[in-house]
Enzyme design. Sequence first.
Site, PDB file in Angstrom:
ATOM      1  N   CYS A  53       0.845  -1.186   0.000  1.00 43.99           N
ATOM      2  CA  CYS A  53       0.000   0.000   0.000  1.00 43.99           C
ATOM      3  C   CYS A  53       0.890   1.249   0.000  1.00 43.99           C
ATOM      4  O   CYS A  53       2.122   1.162   0.077  1.00 43.99           O
ATOM      5  CB  CYS A  53      -0.912   0.009   1.230  1.00 43.99           C
ATOM      6  SG  CYS A  53      -0.010   0.083   2.808  1.00 43.99           S
ATOM      7  N   HIS A 176      -0.666  -3.860  19.775  1.00 41.91           N
ATOM      8  CA  HIS A 176      -0.102  -3.601  18.444  1.00 41.91           C
ATOM      9  C   HIS A 176       0.617  -2.255  18.450  1.00 41.91           C
ATOM     10  O   HIS A 176       0.160  -1.286  19.063  1.00 41.91           O
ATOM     11  CB  HIS A 176      -1.221  -3.602  17.402  1.00 41.91           C
ATOM     12  CG  HIS A 176      -0.752  -3.605  15.995  1.00 41.91           C
ATOM     13  ND1 HIS A 176      -0.301  -2.468  15.356  1.00 41.91           N
ATOM     14  CD2 HIS A 176      -0.669  -4.605  15.072  1.00 41.91           C
ATOM     15  CE1 HIS A 176       0.028  -2.764  14.107  1.00 41.91           C
ATOM     16  NE2 HIS A 176      -0.185  -4.055  13.909  1.00 41.91           N
ATOM     17  N   GLU A 178       0.888   0.103  16.266  1.00 38.35           N
ATOM     18  CA  GLU A 178       0.113   1.246  15.795  1.00 38.35           C
ATOM     19  C   GLU A 178      -0.897   1.696  16.843  1.00 38.35           C
ATOM     20  O   GLU A 178      -1.082   2.899  17.062  1.00 38.35           O
ATOM     21  CB  GLU A 178      -0.613   0.900  14.494  1.00 38.35           C
ATOM     22  CG  GLU A 178      -1.377   2.094  13.923  1.00 38.35           C
ATOM     23  CD  GLU A 178      -2.243   1.741  12.730  1.00 38.35           C
ATOM     24  OE1 GLU A 178      -3.321   2.358  12.599  1.00 38.35           O
ATOM     25  OE2 GLU A 178      -1.850   0.857  11.940  1.00 38.35           O
ATOM     26  N   CYS A 285      -8.741   3.451   6.442  1.00 38.03           N
ATOM     27  CA  CYS A 285      -7.659   3.449   5.454  1.00 38.03           C
ATOM     28  C   CYS A 285      -8.162   2.940   4.110  1.00 38.03           C
ATOM     29  O   CYS A 285      -8.810   1.893   4.031  1.00 38.03           O
ATOM     30  CB  CYS A 285      -6.515   2.576   5.967  1.00 38.03           C
ATOM     31  SG  CYS A 285      -5.231   2.244   4.753  1.00 38.03           S
ATOM     32  N   SER A 314       1.229 -10.003  10.660  1.00 33.44           N
ATOM     33  CA  SER A 314       0.591  -8.886   9.970  1.00 33.44           C
ATOM     34  C   SER A 314      -0.899  -8.853  10.286  1.00 33.44           C
ATOM     35  O   SER A 314      -1.645  -9.774   9.925  1.00 33.44           O
ATOM     36  CB  SER A 314       0.798  -9.003   8.458  1.00 33.44           C
ATOM     37  OG  SER A 314      -0.049  -8.122   7.757  1.00 33.44           O
ATOM     38  N   SER A 315      -1.339  -7.784  10.911  1.00 33.55           N
ATOM     39  CA  SER A 315      -2.750  -7.643  11.277  1.00 33.55           C
ATOM     40  C   SER A 315      -3.647  -7.581  10.050  1.00 33.55           C
ATOM     41  O   SER A 315      -4.668  -8.277   9.970  1.00 33.55           O
ATOM     42  CB  SER A 315      -2.944  -6.390  12.129  1.00 33.55           C
ATOM     43  OG  SER A 315      -4.309  -6.161  12.409  1.00 33.55           O
ATOM     44  N   ASN A 316      -3.273  -6.747   9.067  1.00 34.46           N
ATOM     45  CA  ASN A 316      -4.158  -6.609   7.906  1.00 34.46           C
ATOM     46  C   ASN A 316      -4.266  -7.919   7.129  1.00 34.46           C
ATOM     47  O   ASN A 316      -5.324  -8.244   6.592  1.00 34.46           O
ATOM     48  CB  ASN A 316      -3.690  -5.456   7.004  1.00 34.46           C
ATOM     49  CG  ASN A 316      -2.505  -5.807   6.139  1.00 34.46           C
ATOM     50  OD1 ASN A 316      -2.648  -6.355   5.052  1.00 34.46           O
ATOM     51  ND2 ASN A 316      -1.304  -5.498   6.615  1.00 34.46           N
ATOM     52  N   SER A 377       1.683  -5.506   3.271  1.00 25.42           N
ATOM     53  CA  SER A 377       3.132  -5.419   3.453  1.00 25.42           C
ATOM     54  C   SER A 377       3.866  -6.541   2.728  1.00 25.42           C
ATOM     55  O   SER A 377       5.059  -6.747   2.949  1.00 25.42           O
ATOM     56  CB  SER A 377       3.477  -5.443   4.948  1.00 25.42           C
ATOM     57  OG  SER A 377       2.887  -6.557   5.585  1.00 25.42           O
TER      58      SER A 377
END
Length: 410
Positions: A53, A176, A178, A285, A314-316, A377
């Site tokens: 992204c 997390h 973020e 987002c 990776s959360s997403n 990512s």
Amino acid sequence: MKTFEVPVIYRSPLISAIKNSRKQQDRMKKDFTPTTLDFGPLKILLARHFGFCYGVENAIEIAFKTVEENPGKRIFLLSEMIHNPHVNNDLLQRGVQFIMDTSGKQLVPWESLNETDIVIIPAFGTTLEIESQLSSLGIEPLKYNTTCPFVERVWNKAEQIGKKDYTVIVHGKPNHEETRATFSHSRFNTATIVVKDMSEALQLATFITGEKPAAAFDQYFKGQYSPGFDVEKDLQRVGVVNQTTMLATETQAIADYIRQVMMEKYQLTENNIGERFADTRDTLCYATNDNQSAVTGMLQVPADMAIVVGGYNSSNTSHLVELCEEKLPTYFISAEDKLLNAEELLHWDFHHKQELHSRKFLPVKDQVTILLTSGASCPDAVVEGVIRKLLSFYGIEDKADALTATFANT
């Protein structure tokens, strides 16, 4: 949208050709149907949107330029640049050191740093406390800052509504990076609490309505709210922001639910709900939305199984897996080397935090159809590697090159 200088090792001629072709056909990004790659015995349905992204490409460009432009200097990252092992390992091999792990555990003592060192802030951002720590060491904290602009947009919205006396509810995973950063920035301006899912939002609502006594608040939200949080006062005016990699639909559902609770408690209407609930829809987002919408669109097409590629932490990516798991057998892998052979693979069970070894994952039939996507990512080169590995199981890996030429000419 700006383009970035990302190392060629992360690019893929095949994936670039496919993405460029789809972009030409659908410039407004309204079509979420997958791209069909028909190889005969194997059909791959590739998600409309996936991979790096804006924020990730921005972070990679800054990090690699920093390494190239500062030979001989000690270069540190606060923690992982992004949640992808390939990118992080490449930086480690270039001499970059991580000061902390992703949970915040110190790997390099602060006292060992000095003002000549370079410290890069990762894409997730960092806390105000760590910025202050760097400043005390004589290190300019934001000189090498790769914080995603969309994360910063969440911080700005939290500050904006905080200054209007709204309490900020952060939808995110409390540990997390973020979420820790967003919580730190938000609580500087206003009372702040983190809820990790709808279940916790339901619990929070019982304190908003007074169904549960304020004295029980710590039992449910210990360590997830700002110092001095006053349950009776600070839940009278609220707004919801999010960790940008969460399920967008869940963030919206939580916001809609809390909004309805406020309407009912204070007998508000659509015309005056703003007195008690801040509109924060613009913090979602775009990449999270697009990637998740692309998976939803992909799942409308019949298939035998799904493969999701990305870093295990990776959360997403894990949320893309969640969406696929609702409909199909789904395998979460980090790279093509997890596809051991046509009979076996290693894949991540993120629910129980363990890698599993599964057999006979490919159905035995004339044509196997696989849905394929990757996290924000994950380099496109890794996705191409997965495609080529799957093709090799059928002895048709050479068809990938022909496909690249086909899409490049469309």
